[in-house]
Design an enzyme around this catalytic site. Structure first.
Site, short mmCIF file in Angstrom:
data_model
loop_
_atom_site.label_atom_id
_atom_site.label_comp_id
_atom_site.label_asym_id
_atom_site.label_seq_id
_atom_site.Cartn_x
_atom_site.Cartn_y
_atom_site.Cartn_z
N THR A 1 0.79 -1.42 -0.10
CA THR A 1 -0.12 -0.12 -0.26
C THR A 1 1.15 1.05 -0.16
O THR A 1 1.82 1.78 0.83
CB THR A 1 -1.00 0.49 0.90
N LYS B 1 0.01 5.22 8.35
CA LYS B 1 0.89 5.32 6.47
C LYS B 1 -0.20 5.82 5.85
O LYS B 1 -0.56 6.11 5.06
CB LYS B 1 1.37 3.90 6.53
N LYS C 1 -7.77 1.77 -3.32
CA LYS C 1 -7.19 0.95 -1.25
C LYS C 1 -7.04 3.10 -1.35
O LYS C 1 -7.88 2.46 0.32
CB LYS C 1 -5.30 0.93 -1.76
P1 NAP Z 1 4.87 -6.61 7.13
O1 NAP Z 1 4.98 -7.73 8.05
O2 NAP Z 1 6.40 -5.77 8.17
O3 NAP Z 1 6.40 -7.39 6.11
C1 NAP Z 1 6.96 -6.58 5.12
C2 NAP Z 1 7.96 -6.69 4.99
O4 NAP Z 1 9.03 -6.26 3.77
C3 NAP Z 1 9.38 -6.96 5.84
O5 NAP Z 1 9.36 -8.70 5.98
C4 NAP Z 1 10.51 -6.21 5.81
O6 NAP Z 1 11.67 -7.02 5.81
C5 NAP Z 1 9.78 -6.45 4.41
N1 NAP Z 1 10.62 -5.79 3.84
C6 NAP Z 1 10.42 -4.50 3.76
N2 NAP Z 1 11.96 -3.25 3.36
C7 NAP Z 1 12.41 -3.97 2.03
C8 NAP Z 1 13.45 -3.79 1.31
N3 NAP Z 1 13.83 -2.52 1.27
N4 NAP Z 1 13.72 -5.26 0.88
C9 NAP Z 1 12.96 -6.40 1.07
N5 NAP Z 1 12.51 -6.51 1.91
C10 NAP Z 1 11.69 -5.60 2.54
O7 NAP Z 1 3.81 -5.65 6.84
P2 NAP Z 1 2.44 -6.41 6.14
O8 NAP Z 1 1.92 -6.47 7.32
O9 NAP Z 1 3.15 -7.58 5.12
O10 NAP Z 1 2.41 -5.66 5.46
C11 NAP Z 1 2.77 -5.44 3.83
C12 NAP Z 1 2.20 -4.63 3.04
O11 NAP Z 1 0.95 -4.99 2.58
C13 NAP Z 1 2.10 -2.78 3.64
O12 NAP Z 1 1.98 -1.82 2.70
C14 NAP Z 1 0.28 -2.73 4.33
O13 NAP Z 1 0.06 -1.38 4.62
C15 NAP Z 1 -0.15 -3.66 3.35
N6 NAP Z 1 -0.94 -4.12 3.69
C16 NAP Z 1 -0.92 -4.60 5.16
C17 NAP Z 1 -2.14 -5.48 5.69
C18 NAP Z 1 -2.20 -6.34 6.80
O14 NAP Z 1 -3.21 -6.54 7.26
N7 NAP Z 1 -0.83 -6.85 7.62
C19 NAP Z 1 -3.74 -5.55 4.72
C20 NAP Z 1 -3.49 -5.03 4.05
C21 NAP Z 1 -2.31 -4.42 3.12
P3 NAP Z 1 11.78 -7.47 7.36
O15 NAP Z 1 12.00 -7.93 7.40
O16 NAP Z 1 13.44 -6.79 7.08
O17 NAP Z 1 11.00 -6.13 8.19
#
Ligand code: NAP
Length: 284
Positions: free
Chosen positions: A93, A236, A168
């Protein structure tokens, strides 16, 4: 397909798992390598030593990282190694502006960049039941639709680059108001001496019904918030929404107010609490 998945967080980990189980030749990369190793042990795919290595020779590159800067960083490392004709599907997102910039940069290399944020949360990712809203080239989407369809119940093309992200944003506007309304109802019931479970049973079959009511009423009433979609992520997203509204002139009065309520929840120590923790603010 020969595919790569970058970002194995709450969402990316199970999404990449669905791709691997469907038989695609998948390479994964995560910033913290331990997560990629855990993923490979579970699904048997290949962990790549770098983003450049992961995307080499791939027809599909999917990513689901945190925010704009993370997407920029991943794309800066991936771009020189992208195969001509590769389709990048960004499930992060992020802003619509970033999507337009990346789509233009990808086109200059003979590739496609689709902004494809998701809705459905962790459960949707795990069960392969996400809703995906896509901006960018429709033919590129058709090429990857069967592959990304393994973790989706709906994939909707919205228009040119950035329109997936704008959709979104509309999704998050809807959620902000509904969650605050639900929190106020739970608070009101407590003050009125009503049994929240009974109230939910009575009103959830009528016009007040919502996903939030079905899934968050009970935990709000119990004051339980240590799960779900984090307040930091919601802030965010609302920041992206309010930036966009400032430039297009949309009046988002309730959204702006709820954003400030979330700032209070953060100050209460709730940065990682679920978005339903708007109720905690009222329960103080
Ligand atoms: P998250 O658990 O923090 O996962 C993000 C992942 O991306 C982490 O494993 C992180 O690595 C990795 N990452 C970040 N920057 C990186 C980079 N530069 N190079 C390589 N890997 C990188 O977040 P999430 O909940 O999965 O959400 C991900 C996205 O989906 C966000 O934009 C969020 O707003 C969206 N989203 C989330 C949900 C939800 O319910 N969680 C629902 C809809 C949309 P590390 O392990 O090093 O931190």
């Amino acid at each position: 397909m020969r595919a790569a998945f970058i970002g194995l967080g709450v969402m990316g980990y199970p999404m990449a798992g669905h791709l691997a189980r469907a038989g695609h030749q998948l390479a994964v990369f995560n910033r913290t390598p331990a997560k990629a190793e855990r993923w490979a042990a579970e699904y048997g795919g290949r962990t790549a030593p770098s983003i450049a290595d992961a995307v080499k020779g791939c027809e599909l590159v999917a990513l689901c990282v945190g925010r704009d800067d993370d997407v920029r960083q991943v794309m800066a490392e991936a771009a020189p190694s992208l195969e001509p004709g590769a389709v990048v599907v960004d499930h992060t997102t992020a802003s619509a502006r970033l999507a337009r910039e990346e789509a233009e940069a990808a086109a200059a290399r003979g590739c496609w960049f689709l902004d494809a944020p998701v809705s459905g949360g962790q459960a949707g990712a795990e069960n392969g039941q996400l809703s995906i809203m896509v901006g960018g080239d429709p033919a590129a989407l058709e090429r990857v639709r069967p592959a990304i369809g393994v973790y989706a119940k709906a994939i909707q093309h919205m228009g040119g680059p950035g329109t997936g992200q704008l959709t979104k944003m509309a999704n998050q506007v809807c959620i902000a108001g509904v969650v605050q309304g639900l929190a106020e109802a739970v608070h009101f019931c407590a003050r009125a001496g009503l049994d929240p479970a009974l109230v939910c049973q009575a009103i959830s079959k009528g016009a007040a019904q919502s996903w939030q009511m079905d899934n968050r009423w009970a935990t709000m009433a119990e004051g339980r918030f240590d799960f779900g979609f984090a307040v930091d992520w919601m802030r965010k997203d609302l920041g992206l929404v309010l930036d966009e509204a400032r430039s297009n002139g949309a009046r988002l009065e309730v959204t702006a107010l709820v954003d400030q309520f979330y700032a209070e929840v953060q100050a209460m120590g709730g940065r990682r609490w679920d978005t339903s923790s708007l109720a905690a603010r009222l329960q103080r």
